[in-house]
Design a protein around this motif. Structure first.
Motif, PDB file in Angstrom:
ATOM      1  N   ARG A 311     -47.712  81.799 -66.058  1.00  0.00           N
ATOM      2  CA  ARG A 311     -48.080  82.920 -65.373  1.00  0.00           C
ATOM      3  C   ARG A 311     -47.233  83.238 -63.865  1.00  0.00           C
ATOM      4  O   ARG A 311     -47.508  84.109 -63.201  1.00  0.00           O
ATOM      5  N   ALA A 312     -46.843  82.040 -63.535  1.00  0.00           N
ATOM      6  CA  ALA A 312     -46.009  82.369 -62.044  1.00  0.00           C
ATOM      7  C   ALA A 312     -44.773  82.897 -62.410  1.00  0.00           C
ATOM      8  O   ALA A 312     -43.986  83.210 -61.249  1.00  0.00           O
ATOM      9  N   GLY A 313     -44.189  83.081 -63.425  1.00  0.00           N
ATOM     10  CA  GLY A 313     -43.023  83.755 -63.749  1.00  0.00           C
ATOM     11  C   GLY A 313     -42.967  84.979 -64.185  1.00  0.00           C
ATOM     12  O   GLY A 313     -43.957  85.680 -64.842  1.00  0.00           O
ATOM     13  N   VAL A 314     -41.864  85.785 -63.681  1.00  0.00           N
ATOM     14  CA  VAL A 314     -41.632  87.053 -64.275  1.00  0.00           C
ATOM     15  C   VAL A 314     -40.053  87.376 -64.600  1.00  0.00           C
ATOM     16  O   VAL A 314     -39.429  86.773 -63.508  1.00  0.00           O
ATOM     17  N   THR A 315     -39.585  87.866 -65.558  1.00  0.00           N
ATOM     18  CA  THR A 315     -38.362  88.298 -65.731  1.00  0.00           C
ATOM     19  C   THR A 315     -38.063  89.778 -65.187  1.00  0.00           C
ATOM     20  O   THR A 315     -38.894  90.765 -65.833  1.00  0.00           O
ATOM     21  N   VAL A 316     -36.914  90.022 -64.555  1.00  0.00           N
ATOM     22  CA  VAL A 316     -36.635  91.376 -64.389  1.00  0.00           C
ATOM     23  C   VAL A 316     -35.459  91.618 -65.107  1.00  0.00           C
ATOM     24  O   VAL A 316     -34.596  90.852 -64.966  1.00  0.00           O
ATOM     25  N   TYR A 317     -35.313  92.764 -65.762  1.00  0.00           N
ATOM     26  CA  TYR A 317     -33.976  93.183 -66.309  1.00  0.00           C
ATOM     27  C   TYR A 317     -33.873  94.700 -65.883  1.00  0.00           C
ATOM     28  O   TYR A 317     -34.557  95.510 -65.186  1.00  0.00           O
ATOM     29  N   ARG A 318     -32.729  95.356 -66.105  1.00  0.00           N
ATOM     30  CA  ARG A 318     -32.107  96.492 -65.878  1.00  0.00           C
ATOM     31  C   ARG A 318     -32.072  97.206 -67.157  1.00  0.00           C
ATOM     32  O   ARG A 318     -31.337  96.870 -68.118  1.00  0.00           O
ATOM     33  N   VAL A 319     -32.532  98.522 -67.021  1.00  0.00           N
ATOM     34  CA  VAL A 319     -32.356  99.363 -68.283  1.00  0.00           C
ATOM     35  C   VAL A 319     -30.864  99.799 -68.309  1.00  0.00           C
ATOM     36  O   VAL A 319     -30.034 100.402 -67.523  1.00  0.00           O
ATOM     37  N   VAL A 320     -30.103  99.708 -69.619  1.00  0.00           N
ATOM     38  CA  VAL A 320     -28.983 100.010 -69.717  1.00  0.00           C
ATOM     39  C   VAL A 320     -28.787 101.532 -70.443  1.00  0.00           C
ATOM     40  O   VAL A 320     -27.807 102.352 -70.054  1.00  0.00           O
ATOM     41  N   SER A 321     -29.650 101.538 -71.327  1.00  0.00           N
ATOM     42  CA  SER A 321     -29.723 102.754 -72.029  1.00  0.00           C
ATOM     43  C   SER A 321     -31.255 102.999 -72.704  1.00  0.00           C
ATOM     44  O   SER A 321     -31.938 102.121 -72.859  1.00  0.00           O
ATOM     45  N   VAL A 322     -31.157 104.138 -73.267  1.00  0.00           N
ATOM     46  CA  VAL A 322     -32.412 104.758 -73.892  1.00  0.00           C
ATOM     47  C   VAL A 322     -32.030 105.411 -75.157  1.00  0.00           C
ATOM     48  O   VAL A 322     -31.331 106.358 -75.014  1.00  0.00           O
TER      49      VAL A 322
END
Length: 447
Positions: A311-322
């Protein structure tokens, strides 16, 4: 003009609550509607370090170490490094008073390079090579957990001084976890089963080797266990086995390692293992078993990994397409996937997802967050609600990714593994840099 434009401070109040069961303790929403962890906006992490990136809340991880020490004051807590191990993490957990459990020469090297006292290290592994046993022996690790007949003979023949060892016993307990992580049942690769006298035979073999100092038994029931009763059952069986060893060999073992596998939440409605309930179950079972067998109370060791780092970790992503499929699903495609989080494909794991870089007042839509890799099964989250106005460039955050994400990551499709960025007190720093294409090419032989 909208109400939010007139009163910007309402943004955080209108953002859906970030459930503390799945997000790091230091998670908030700022006045701009951005998710922050330890005072650092995840959108800023994405801009500075790129995406995907693993974000690790140092104080959340340290706090969970302290909670274990408080709830189990008489037990030894050994952090399971396989969940997540870097030099920084090794330093954090040992500074908080935990021992360290490693299961390879690589993990051992990371721990030693971080300055961990080798006497506080437990060496695991069901197929330790001669080189790994030699590394553990040379380092002077506190205990080696023996897992096979071959290993007993191999270690004994290479020692020049006595080595404290534990025997890993398979108690035959089905903790009802996913089959891939059910390690307490008899028919799997770990340890010596209690059934058919195999554990008894292992004890005889170890006691026949003068340089092996048998100090206790070890067991591990599986992963993501949420019912403390399974651990109580293990205590009864293991103390019974220790009493039988005393009867057969006149030896009183003083250590009982119950492993880890403590379940956490990945989504708000997931069950989790309550540590106070676990402490009570172990305590009561010890009282009953030791009284029944008239056996002196052994020292308990617990090996949490996921429950400390997850629970100490979070992953961030960037949206490429919808992508909207007529008559089908809406796919929100991001720039990471099964190479940085293989648990969905391996175990069918399910996650929460949130828009991290802004507040949206758009109606929610049910979507599938899909990865970038050339596999139809590369899906990070299925049927989750996200704002219907998502667009390329938005930043998504997936909580609960501190454990078994970096450690299981691959370079599938020749995509480099993400960095690990630690956050604390409004500051960020890189613990592990991003793996580049140049890094991958360096491993190739010349043509």
């Amino acid at each position: 003009m909208t109400l939010l434009e007139i009163f910007p401070s309402l943004r955080s109040a209108m953002t859906p609550r970030l459930d503390p069961a799945v997000w790091p303790d230091g998670t908030h929403v700022d006045d701009h509607g951005r998710i922050t962890v330890a005072g650092v906006a995840l959108a800023d992490i994405a801009d500075q370090y790129g995406t995907p990136s693993y974000v690790l809340d140092e104080m959340d991880l340290r706090g969970r170490c302290r909670t274990y020490r408080e709830v189990f004051p008489e037990a030894e807590i050994a952090y399971a490094g396989k969940a997540l191990l870097t030099r920084a993490v090794a330093s954090w957990v040992t500074e908080e008073g935990l021992a360290l459990d490693v299961c390879s020469a690589g993990e051992l090297a990371i721990a030693l390079s971080a300055g961990v006292d080798p006497r506080r290290i437990i060496m695991h592994g069901n197929a330790k090579t001669p080189a790994e046993l030699a590394a553990a022996r040379t380092a002077g690790v506190g205990r080696i957990v023996l897992d096979s007949v071959t290993e007993i003979a191999l270690l004994a023949s290479s020692l020049t001084r006595r080595q404290n060892v534990l025997i890993r016993v398979t108690p035959g307990i089905d903790a009802h976890t996913h089959p891939a992580v059910a390690t307490g049942v008899t028919d799997q690769k770990f340890g010596f089963p209690l059934a058919h006298g195999q554990a008894d035979d292992a004890v005889r073999r170890v006691l026949g080797q003068p340089r092996l100092n048998l100090v206790g038994l070890h067991c591990h029931l599986g992963s993501q266990i949420t019912d403390a009763a399974h651990f109580a059952t293990a205590v009864h069986l293991m103390v019974g086995q220790m009493a039988q060893i005393r009867l057969d060999h006149g030896l009183i073992l003083t250590e009982l390692d119950l492993g880890g596998g403590h379940g956490i939440c990945y989504r708000p409605d997931d069950p989790q293992l309550d540590l106070s309930t676990l402490a009570g179950a172990i305590e009561n079972a010890l009282d009953e078993a030791c009284a029944r067998y008239r056996f002196p109370r052994p020292r308990i060791t617990l090996e949490p990994g996921r429950a400390v780092a997850g629970r100490a970790g979070v992953t961030v992503y960037r949206v490429v397409s919808v992508k909207h499929i007529t008559g089908g699903r809406t796919f929100v495609c991001v720039d990471g996937g099964m190479s940085d989080n293989p648990r969905v494909a391996l175990y069918g794991a399910r996650y929460s997802v949130a828009l991290a870089n802004r507040h949206s007042s758009a109606a929610p839509a049910v979507v599938t967050v899909a990865g970038r890799h050339c596999e139809s099964g590369d899906e990070l989250a299925v049927d989750v609600e996200l704002p219907s106005d998502l667009h390329p460039g938005d930043v998504l955050a997936v909580p609960g990714t501190g454990a078994y994400h970096h450690s299981l990551a691959s370079t599938y499709n020749a995509v480099g593994r993400p960095p690990i960025v630690a956050v604390r007190d409004g500051r960020s720093r890189e613990l592990i840099r991003r793996e580049t294409v140049e890094d991958l090419l360096r491993r190739e032989a010349s043509r």
